[in-house]
Design a protein around this motif. Structure first.
Motif, PDB file in Angstrom:
ATOM      1  N   ARG A 103       0.850  -1.177   0.000  1.00 16.66           N
ATOM      2  CA  ARG A 103       0.000   0.000   0.000  1.00 16.66           C
ATOM      3  C   ARG A 103       0.896   1.241   0.000  1.00 16.66           C
ATOM      4  NH1 ARG A 103      -3.932  -1.642   4.943  1.00 16.66           N
ATOM      5  NH2 ARG A 103      -1.871  -2.179   5.768  1.00 16.66           N
ATOM      6  N   VAL A 104       0.571   2.170  -0.869  1.00 18.85           N
ATOM      7  CA  VAL A 104       1.299   3.432  -0.943  1.00 18.85           C
ATOM      8  C   VAL A 104       0.332   4.544  -0.561  1.00 18.85           C
ATOM      9  CG1 VAL A 104       2.547   5.021  -2.437  1.00 18.85           C
ATOM     10  CG2 VAL A 104       2.825   2.556  -2.742  1.00 18.85           C
ATOM     11  N   LYS A 105       0.748   5.378   0.403  1.00 17.51           N
ATOM     12  CA  LYS A 105      -0.116   6.462   0.854  1.00 17.51           C
ATOM     13  C   LYS A 105       0.670   7.761   0.894  1.00 17.51           C
ATOM     14  CE  LYS A 105      -2.990   3.302   3.515  1.00 17.51           C
ATOM     15  NZ  LYS A 105      -3.625   2.960   4.802  1.00 17.51           N
ATOM     16  N   GLY A 106      -0.012   8.838   0.525  1.00 14.49           N
ATOM     17  CA  GLY A 106       0.630  10.138   0.508  1.00 14.49           C
ATOM     18  C   GLY A 106       0.243  10.973   1.709  1.00 14.49           C
ATOM     19  N   LEU A 107       1.245  11.551   2.381  1.00 14.96           N
ATOM     20  CA  LEU A 107       1.028  12.394   3.554  1.00 14.96           C
ATOM     21  C   LEU A 107       1.749  13.725   3.368  1.00 14.96           C
ATOM     22  CD1 LEU A 107       1.656   9.877   6.489  1.00 14.96           C
ATOM     23  CD2 LEU A 107      -0.505  10.397   5.369  1.00 14.96           C
ATOM     24  N   GLU A 108       1.247  14.737   4.056  1.00 11.90           N
ATOM     25  CA  GLU A 108       1.910  16.042   4.027  1.00 11.90           C
ATOM     26  C   GLU A 108       3.127  16.056   4.935  1.00 11.90           C
ATOM     27  OE1 GLU A 108      -1.069  18.812   5.139  1.00 11.90           O
ATOM     28  OE2 GLU A 108      -1.973  18.920   3.140  1.00 11.90           O
ATOM     29  N   ASN A 109       2.985  15.492   6.149  1.00  6.59           N
ATOM     30  CA  ASN A 109       4.085  15.522   7.110  1.00  6.59           C
ATOM     31  C   ASN A 109       3.979  14.311   8.029  1.00  6.59           C
ATOM     32  OD1 ASN A 109       6.098  16.035   8.910  1.00  6.59           O
ATOM     33  ND2 ASN A 109       5.291  17.994   9.644  1.00  6.59           N
ATOM     34  N   PRO A 110       4.634  13.201   7.685  1.00  2.79           N
ATOM     35  CA  PRO A 110       4.515  11.980   8.502  1.00  2.79           C
ATOM     36  C   PRO A 110       5.059  12.154   9.915  1.00  2.79           C
ATOM     37  CG  PRO A 110       6.298  11.761   6.928  1.00  2.79           C
ATOM     38  CD  PRO A 110       5.568  13.030   6.571  1.00  2.79           C
ATOM     39  N   GLY A 111       5.973  13.121  10.118  1.00  3.99           N
ATOM     40  CA  GLY A 111       6.541  13.338  11.440  1.00  3.99           C
ATOM     41  C   GLY A 111       5.537  13.837  12.456  1.00  3.99           C
ATOM     42  N   GLU A 112       4.394  14.379  11.981  1.00  2.00           N
ATOM     43  CA  GLU A 112       3.353  14.815  12.910  1.00  2.00           C
ATOM     44  C   GLU A 112       2.647  13.628  13.561  1.00  2.00           C
ATOM     45  OE1 GLU A 112       1.709  19.058  11.207  1.00  2.00           O
ATOM     46  OE2 GLU A 112       0.804  17.211  10.455  1.00  2.00           O
ATOM     47  N   PHE A 113       2.794  12.471  12.945  1.00  2.00           N
ATOM     48  CA  PHE A 113       2.002  11.328  13.399  1.00  2.00           C
ATOM     49  C   PHE A 113       2.835  10.119  13.806  1.00  2.00           C
ATOM     50  CE2 PHE A 113      -1.611   8.320  12.894  1.00  2.00           C
ATOM     51  CZ  PHE A 113      -2.566   9.043  13.578  1.00  2.00           C
ATOM     52  N   TYR A 114       4.035   9.995  13.242  1.00  2.00           N
ATOM     53  CA  TYR A 114       4.851   8.800  13.484  1.00  2.00           C
ATOM     54  C   TYR A 114       6.256   9.176  13.929  1.00  2.00           C
ATOM     55  CZ  TYR A 114       1.180   6.397  10.877  1.00  2.00           C
ATOM     56  OH  TYR A 114      -0.026   5.904  10.452  1.00  2.00           O
ATOM     57  N   GLU A 115       6.938   8.184  14.542  1.00  2.00           N
ATOM     58  CA  GLU A 115       8.335   8.339  14.926  1.00  2.00           C
ATOM     59  C   GLU A 115       9.163   7.282  14.199  1.00  2.00           C
ATOM     60  OE1 GLU A 115       8.751   8.118  19.132  1.00  2.00           O
ATOM     61  OE2 GLU A 115       7.424   9.822  19.530  1.00  2.00           O
ATOM     62  N   ALA A 116      10.429   7.599  13.962  1.00  2.00           N
ATOM     63  CA  ALA A 116      11.308   6.703  13.221  1.00  2.00           C
ATOM     64  C   ALA A 116      11.964   5.687  14.146  1.00  2.00           C
ATOM     65  CB  ALA A 116      12.372   7.495  12.476  1.00  2.00           C
ATOM     66  N   ARG A 117      12.036   4.442  13.680  1.00  2.00           N
ATOM     67  CA  ARG A 117      12.824   3.424  14.368  1.00  2.00           C
ATOM     68  C   ARG A 117      14.271   3.493  13.904  1.00  2.00           C
ATOM     69  NH1 ARG A 117      11.702  -2.817  13.092  1.00  2.00           N
ATOM     70  NH2 ARG A 117      12.884  -2.231  11.228  1.00  2.00           N
ATOM     71  N   ASN A 118      14.455   3.661  12.588  1.00  2.00           N
ATOM     72  CA  ASN A 118      15.779   3.838  11.994  1.00  2.00           C
ATOM     73  C   ASN A 118      15.716   5.030  11.046  1.00  2.00           C
ATOM     74  OD1 ASN A 118      15.258   0.496  11.797  1.00  2.00           O
ATOM     75  ND2 ASN A 118      17.022   1.177  12.995  1.00  2.00           N
ATOM     76  N   GLY A 119      16.805   5.771  10.966  1.00  2.00           N
ATOM     77  CA  GLY A 119      16.835   6.924  10.086  1.00  2.00           C
ATOM     78  C   GLY A 119      16.219   8.151  10.741  1.00  2.00           C
ATOM     79  N   THR A 120      15.922   9.146   9.928  1.00  2.00           N
ATOM     80  CA  THR A 120      15.385  10.413  10.423  1.00  2.00           C
ATOM     81  C   THR A 120      14.160  10.794   9.614  1.00  2.00           C
ATOM     82  OG1 THR A 120      17.621  11.133  10.987  1.00  2.00           O
ATOM     83  CG2 THR A 120      15.917  12.834  10.899  1.00  2.00           C
ATOM     84  N   MET A 121      13.108  11.202  10.300  1.00  2.00           N
ATOM     85  CA  MET A 121      11.924  11.671   9.594  1.00  2.00           C
ATOM     86  C   MET A 121      12.291  12.906   8.782  1.00  2.00           C
ATOM     87  SD  MET A 121       9.723   9.432  10.458  1.00  2.00           S
ATOM     88  CE  MET A 121       8.114  10.065   9.977  1.00  2.00           C
ATOM     89  N   PRO A 122      11.952  12.927   7.492  1.00  2.00           N
ATOM     90  CA  PRO A 122      12.450  13.990   6.611  1.00  2.00           C
ATOM     91  C   PRO A 122      11.807  15.345   6.872  1.00  2.00           C
ATOM     92  CG  PRO A 122      10.882  12.593   5.454  1.00  2.00           C
ATOM     93  CD  PRO A 122      11.114  11.949   6.789  1.00  2.00           C
TER      94      PRO A 122
END
Length: 393
Positions: free
Chosen positions: A125-144
């Motif tokens: 599934r591919v989904k488009g978001l404006e700002n994923p950092g508002e809702f999720y946290e990263a396990r690896n890497g950095t939220m862009p």
């Protein structure tokens, strides 16, 4: 004072019953095994089911102040209408929800993911978001911060396909785009209850989509300063005052539905497990009938010497009850051991039993003993009512 001697002295029937059972060791062992299987089936299914439910319900904890808003699909002249939320609808949702965070979501129907070389890697599934950092946290890497040419992926997709930040994937969405992205981050596991199914999703920038409509919007309320109930009611009033235009559902409502559904499923599975106790009942009844037949002469002598019917019934019922008690005593720790293994696997703590889970073990023990007792009644009644003369023939 020896407790066993005291018990035997107080209840001599038990001593006689134990001696009689020891005369048919193999048959008694088979009857006990049947009870053990029944007790373990009920106890293990119950504790395991509760552990699974507890594990899944924990996934809802981070979404207690979350609700989803979707257009209410309607038909007009046989055609679907109102299948998307417009930018204007999103603005209205934000105004109605007050201080809540509103995340509009593009959710296309057809999509697949390829490696940079063009080899099909998996469908996702591919989904488009404006700002994923508002809702999720990263396990690896950095939220862009620059959410343009990078993507973030769910934990399950990353684990199953050995992906990590820095890898490149080619994402194809039918009628929208087909281009390569660098993975910026892998999200922390969200559990199946995540409103967007994040663990199995590839998130791309919303700007990649040419269409202006959104399939849904996620509303998150800070429960320390606001109320998700108030937010959902405000959205309902804004859109559904005259007709049903959107569906608003709180994640907490989904949690309650899951709890009710899984409770029903668990009860059904325990009912299936209880069938094994019916097998145990038949085995014990057969054991006691065979014992009564083999000891007809012995029972006839006892009856001829004035041994009352009630005493004969008590003796045989005591024997069947001992089978049930021994089976339950063996089955209970086995069920708890299986439950501990499941707790460790799902919850990371072998002793994370709930009261409901332990209650299922108690139910298994109780059913095992009662089943054995009831199974011995008919053989005992039949043996006690046989005339002494017939028994001595």
């Amino acid at each position: 004072m020896n407790p066993l001697r005291w018990l035997v002295g107080r209840f001599p029937t038990l001593a006689l019953a134990r001696r009689n059972l020891s005369r048919a060791t193999l048959r008694s062992a088979l009857a006990i095994t049947a009870v053990v299987i029944g007790v373990v089936a009920i106890g293990a299914i119950g504790t395991g089911g509760e552990a699974f439910k507890q594990d899944q319900l924990e996934a809802y904890e981070g979404f207690g102040g979350t609700a989803t808003v979707e257009p209410d699909v309607q038909f007009e002249d046989g055609n679907l209408t109102n299948t998307e939320l417009s930018d204007g609808d999103i603005d209205r949702i934000r105004q109605a929800a007050g201080s809540a965070t509103v995340l509009p979501v593009h959710e296309p129907a057809g999509s697949f993911v390829q490696t940079q070389s063009g080899t099909l890697l998996f469908r996702a599934r591919v989904k488009g978001l404006e700002n994923p950092g508002e809702f999720y946290e990263a396990r690896n890497g950095t939220m862009p911060d620059n959410w343009r040419r990078t993507i973030v992926i769910g934990a399950r997709i990353a684990d199953q396909n050995d992906l990590e930040p820095g890898d490149r994937l080619r994402v194809n969405v039918t009628d929208e785009f087909d281009r390569s992205f660098e993975i910026a981050a892998v999200l922390k596991p969200q559990g199946f209850s995540a409103p967007l199914g994040a663990d199995r999703t590839v998130f791309v920038p919303a700007s990649e989509f040419e269409s202006g409509g959104y399939e849904q919007a996620i509303v998150r309320v800070d429960t320390t300063t606001g109320s998700v109930d108030a937010a959902t009611q405000a959205i309902e009033r804004e859109f559904n005052a005259r007709e049903q235009l959107v569906r608003v559902e709180q994640v907490q409502e989904q949690r309650e539905q899951f709890t009710e559904f899984f409770g029903t499923v668990n009860q059904f599975l325990i009912g299936v497990g209880a069938i094994s106790l019916l097998v145990a009942a038949v085995t014990i009844a057969n054991t006691m009938l065979m014992a009564a037949i083999e000891r007809e002469s012995e029972i006839g002598v006892l009856r001829a010497y004035g041994y009352p019917k009630r005493a004969v019934v008590s003796l045989l019922v005591a024997e069947s009850t001992i089978l049930g008690v021994v089976g339950a005593a063996i089955g209970a720790p086995l069920a708890l051991g299986i439950g501990m293994a499941i707790n460790q696997l799902l919850l990371g703590d072998p002793f994370a039993f709930t009261a409901a889970g332990l209650r299922y073990v108690g139910i298994g023990v109780g059913f095992g003993v009662v089943t054995a007792l009831v199974a011995g009644l008919y053989p005992a009644w039949k043996a006690a009512n046989k005339r002494p003369v017939e028994a001595l023939d």
